[in-house]
Design a protein around this motif. Sequence first.
Motif, PDB file in Angstrom:
ATOM      1  N   ASP A  87       0.809  -1.228   0.000  1.00 36.68           N
ATOM      2  CA  ASP A  87       0.000   0.000   0.000  1.00 36.68           C
ATOM      3  C   ASP A  87       0.839   1.274   0.000  1.00 36.68           C
ATOM      4  N   GLU A  88       2.139   1.134   0.119  1.00 40.68           N
ATOM      5  CA  GLU A  88       2.981   2.345   0.135  1.00 40.68           C
ATOM      6  C   GLU A  88       4.087   2.333  -0.903  1.00 40.68           C
ATOM      7  N   SER A  89       4.429   1.157  -1.371  1.00 41.04           N
ATOM      8  CA  SER A  89       5.524   0.988  -2.338  1.00 41.04           C
ATOM      9  C   SER A  89       6.854   1.519  -1.780  1.00 41.04           C
ATOM     10  N   ILE A  90       7.729   1.971  -2.665  1.00 41.81           N
ATOM     11  CA  ILE A  90       9.097   2.295  -2.239  1.00 41.81           C
ATOM     12  C   ILE A  90       9.172   3.639  -1.520  1.00 41.81           C
ATOM     13  N   LYS A  91       9.789   3.623  -0.336  1.00 42.33           N
ATOM     14  CA  LYS A  91       9.900   4.836   0.490  1.00 42.33           C
ATOM     15  C   LYS A  91      11.381   5.055   0.830  1.00 42.33           C
ATOM     16  N   PRO A  92      11.696   6.201   1.477  1.00 41.54           N
ATOM     17  CA  PRO A  92      13.122   6.523   1.687  1.00 41.54           C
ATOM     18  C   PRO A  92      13.959   5.408   2.322  1.00 41.54           C
ATOM     19  N   LEU A 129       5.818  -4.114 -10.420  1.00 43.48           N
ATOM     20  CA  LEU A 129       6.604  -3.498 -11.501  1.00 43.48           C
ATOM     21  C   LEU A 129       7.603  -2.474 -10.944  1.00 43.48           C
ATOM     22  N   GLU A 130       7.130  -1.691 -10.006  1.00 42.85           N
ATOM     23  CA  GLU A 130       8.021  -0.697  -9.388  1.00 42.85           C
ATOM     24  C   GLU A 130       9.196  -1.378  -8.686  1.00 42.85           C
ATOM     25  N   ALA A 131       8.873  -2.489  -8.022  1.00 47.63           N
ATOM     26  CA  ALA A 131       9.930  -3.213  -7.303  1.00 47.63           C
ATOM     27  C   ALA A 131      10.947  -3.782  -8.290  1.00 47.63           C
ATOM     28  N   GLU A 132      10.445  -4.345  -9.384  1.00 55.63           N
ATOM     29  CA  GLU A 132      11.355  -4.896 -10.410  1.00 55.63           C
ATOM     30  C   GLU A 132      12.289  -3.812 -10.932  1.00 55.63           C
ATOM     31  N   GLU A 133      11.691  -2.673 -11.208  1.00 50.11           N
ATOM     32  CA  GLU A 133      12.451  -1.538 -11.731  1.00 50.11           C
ATOM     33  C   GLU A 133      13.507  -1.095 -10.693  1.00 50.11           C
ATOM     34  N   PHE A 134      13.084  -1.075  -9.457  1.00 51.08           N
ATOM     35  CA  PHE A 134      13.929  -0.603  -8.360  1.00 51.08           C
ATOM     36  C   PHE A 134      15.191  -1.458  -8.179  1.00 51.08           C
ATOM     37  N   VAL A 135      15.040  -2.770  -8.326  1.00 45.33           N
ATOM     38  CA  VAL A 135      16.194  -3.641  -8.049  1.00 45.33           C
ATOM     39  C   VAL A 135      16.990  -3.980  -9.322  1.00 45.33           C
ATOM     40  N   ARG A 136      16.587  -3.383 -10.456  1.00 47.79           N
ATOM     41  CA  ARG A 136      17.281  -3.678 -11.712  1.00 47.79           C
ATOM     42  C   ARG A 136      18.788  -3.395 -11.570  1.00 47.79           C
ATOM     43  N   GLU A 137      19.586  -4.256 -12.199  1.00 45.70           N
ATOM     44  CA  GLU A 137      21.049  -4.139 -12.168  1.00 45.70           C
ATOM     45  C   GLU A 137      21.626  -4.171 -10.754  1.00 45.70           C
ATOM     46  N   SER A 138      20.956  -4.911  -9.884  1.00 42.68           N
ATOM     47  CA  SER A 138      21.522  -5.090  -8.540  1.00 42.68           C
ATOM     48  C   SER A 138      21.545  -6.587  -8.256  1.00 42.68           C
ATOM     49  N   PHE A 139      22.022  -6.946  -7.083  1.00 39.63           N
ATOM     50  CA  PHE A 139      22.065  -8.368  -6.707  1.00 39.63           C
ATOM     51  C   PHE A 139      20.664  -8.969  -6.625  1.00 39.63           C
ATOM     52  N   LEU A 140      19.645  -8.107  -6.577  1.00 42.24           N
ATOM     53  CA  LEU A 140      18.274  -8.631  -6.496  1.00 42.24           C
ATOM     54  C   LEU A 140      17.578  -8.652  -7.860  1.00 42.24           C
ATOM     55  N   GLU A 141      18.332  -8.376  -8.922  1.00 41.74           N
ATOM     56  CA  GLU A 141      17.706  -8.267 -10.245  1.00 41.74           C
ATOM     57  C   GLU A 141      16.811  -9.468 -10.572  1.00 41.74           C
ATOM     58  N   ARG A 142      17.302 -10.662 -10.336  1.00 45.31           N
ATOM     59  CA  ARG A 142      16.502 -11.853 -10.667  1.00 45.31           C
ATOM     60  C   ARG A 142      15.892 -12.506  -9.429  1.00 45.31           C
ATOM     61  N   ALA A 143      15.838 -11.754  -8.355  1.00 43.04           N
ATOM     62  CA  ALA A 143      15.334 -12.341  -7.105  1.00 43.04           C
ATOM     63  C   ALA A 143      13.837 -12.601  -7.211  1.00 43.04           C
ATOM     64  N   PRO A 144      13.357 -13.631  -6.497  1.00 38.64           N
ATOM     65  CA  PRO A 144      11.908 -13.842  -6.454  1.00 38.64           C
ATOM     66  C   PRO A 144      11.202 -12.628  -5.845  1.00 38.64           C
ATOM     67  N   ILE A 145       9.998 -12.359  -6.342  1.00 39.88           N
ATOM     68  CA  ILE A 145       9.169 -11.319  -5.717  1.00 39.88           C
ATOM     69  C   ILE A 145       7.918 -12.030  -5.213  1.00 39.88           C
TER      70      ILE A 145
END
Length: 618
Positions: A87-92, A129-145
Amino acid sequence: MRHIIVGTAGHIDHGKTALVRALTGVDTDRLEEEKRRGISIDLGFAHLDLGSTRIAFIDVPGHERFIKNMLAGTGGVDLVLLIIAADESIKPQTREHFDICRLLRIPRGIVVLTKADLVDEDILGLVRLEAEEFVRESFLERAPIVAVSATAGTGLDELKAAIVALSASVIEKDASRHFRLPIDRSFSMRGFGTVVTGTLISGRLRVEDEVEVQPGGLRARVRGIQTHGKAVDTAEAGERTAVNLAGVEPADLRRGLSLVHPGLFEPTTVIDAAFELLPSAAPLKHRAPVHFHAGTAEVEAEARIIAGPGVAANSVAARVQPGERACVRFVLREPLLLLPGDRFIVRMFSPVVTIGGGDVLDICPPKKATVARCEALETAARAIHLYVSESAHGLTMPQLIGRTGLRESEIKKAIVAPLISVAGYVVAEPFLAAMLARVKSTLSAFHQKNPLVSGLAKEELRSREAVPAALFDAILGRDKGIAADGDLVRLATHRVSLKQDESDASAKIEELFRAAGLTVPALSEVLAKSGVDSTRGRNLLQILLKSGRLLRVGADLVYHAEAIAELRAVLAPRKGQRFSVGDFKDWTGISRKYAIPLLEFLDVQRVTRRDGDSRIVL
Ligand SMILES: Nc1nc2c(ncn2[C@@H]2O[C@H](COP(=O)(O)OP(=O)(O)OP(=O)(O)O)[C@@H](O)[C@H]2O)c(=O)[nH]1
Ligand SMILES: [Mg+2]
């Protein structure tokens, strides 16, 4: 049993603690203040067995004021659950915690969309989708959501399955490395006394082991160990561990200190590091004050940018630009136990936000460092070579272990040319060669100046080189061109060679003694008659003594070897006979003044043996 440490990360109120409780049944918000305010303040711990995987959860607070506590829990994490409330998505603090996980190189994780019950499918899809975008090119890029609801209990099985699947790829922490336990809690327990807890990041600990608390160096004995609430004899790397300690008070211990095996490591206040400044940070200025976090510890520090191409040494204008990597020295306000390879996080003073992090490269750097030096430290073998070359006279194995944190076997592998082990020191061959060259040139000059002296005192040579005696002996022994003769050192080629007048004088001195027989002449008298000056005369005397043609019987008493042989001949037929000093005088005609030192000399030579007031001929 596989042990893995799972940490939470994410913004305040996003459901981290609720999720851990839904998974384990444990409410990790134990503090009264946490319950009252409905937020986590300090670290929470819970565990869960899933098949043959034993999972220790470390639940962290999301509030930005408690990032310090979050950092103390995140060091040893194998797998992170990045919590994002649907309900809040990505925050600081989603961003800041995620940055911290990346900078600490947490190797893997799962993105968990919590509070899925509060949003509809469309919103959930959007947040995904926001989470996928957020972790792109990081160690979590292919992580399960995984979407979950702690209140409705949905998604929990899927999440558990994802944890188990990922835990198969966890490289277990190495129990064969040196023992280290960064303390995250310390308290007193009724009936037990002092207890500390922490994630055992390397090595193993046994009941009855002696441990050292660093910084500070206090020693304590391990009275008991618990992992996952059960008493055990041994705890291994990768386990959450509670240690009951004897010999220290709870007040001596606190978060940030470490337990280590005694005598191996020293805390440091200056480190050189490979540092990465976050793209979101402002440029880092030379001498900026920062908060430095490593393991469970936090200290204030000053960041000093190390000169490199385009960066002048100690230039006030030096900056690390956002997104850049740089070599940075951190001068710590208080000592910390750190080892090369440790990861750390740097936070700014105001505002207090995470700006970067990196790897510790050197815990005992020289006054001046360069980027090239820092780069050389990135492989163990080059680092060891550098440390040895920079040292005054090589480093011992314990010193190398303390400096690198490596095991003896790893260090031994790194001892390759030009490094060699000599008398317990690892030294570089050029250092040996230079020292031997210096010694030889000193000897050669000495022989030139003192042709009648057989060698130079070893101690004098050694103190010039300022190396330990055992090492010096071993180094001299490596060169056939140098001969050590007791306490004297000479070039192997050096022979005392006499000039004509000297050999005349030498013959004369010898003759004077021979002629005197047992009626020994005074030394000064002989030297005066020798025809050379007294210094040379004494040198000649030394040579004659060394050759065995003259024998020193007392401090100022010298006999010709033939005279002593004559004495032996007098005594030989009297083997076994007991005699007094008076008898000896009668047999030889020697006065009492000389009889006593001569008899003592003969005792030492085992020609006679003293027995009370008399002697026996042997
Ligand atoms: N509806 C709903 N509420 C939830 C869920 N999970 C957590 N909550 C609520 O969200 C609030 C915050 O949950 P916590 O688990 O304390 O959040 P947190 O991330 O641990 O917060 P901090 O530790 O302070 O950062 C609580 O009131 C929970 O009851 C969920 O799945 N669904
Ligand atoms: Mg919480």
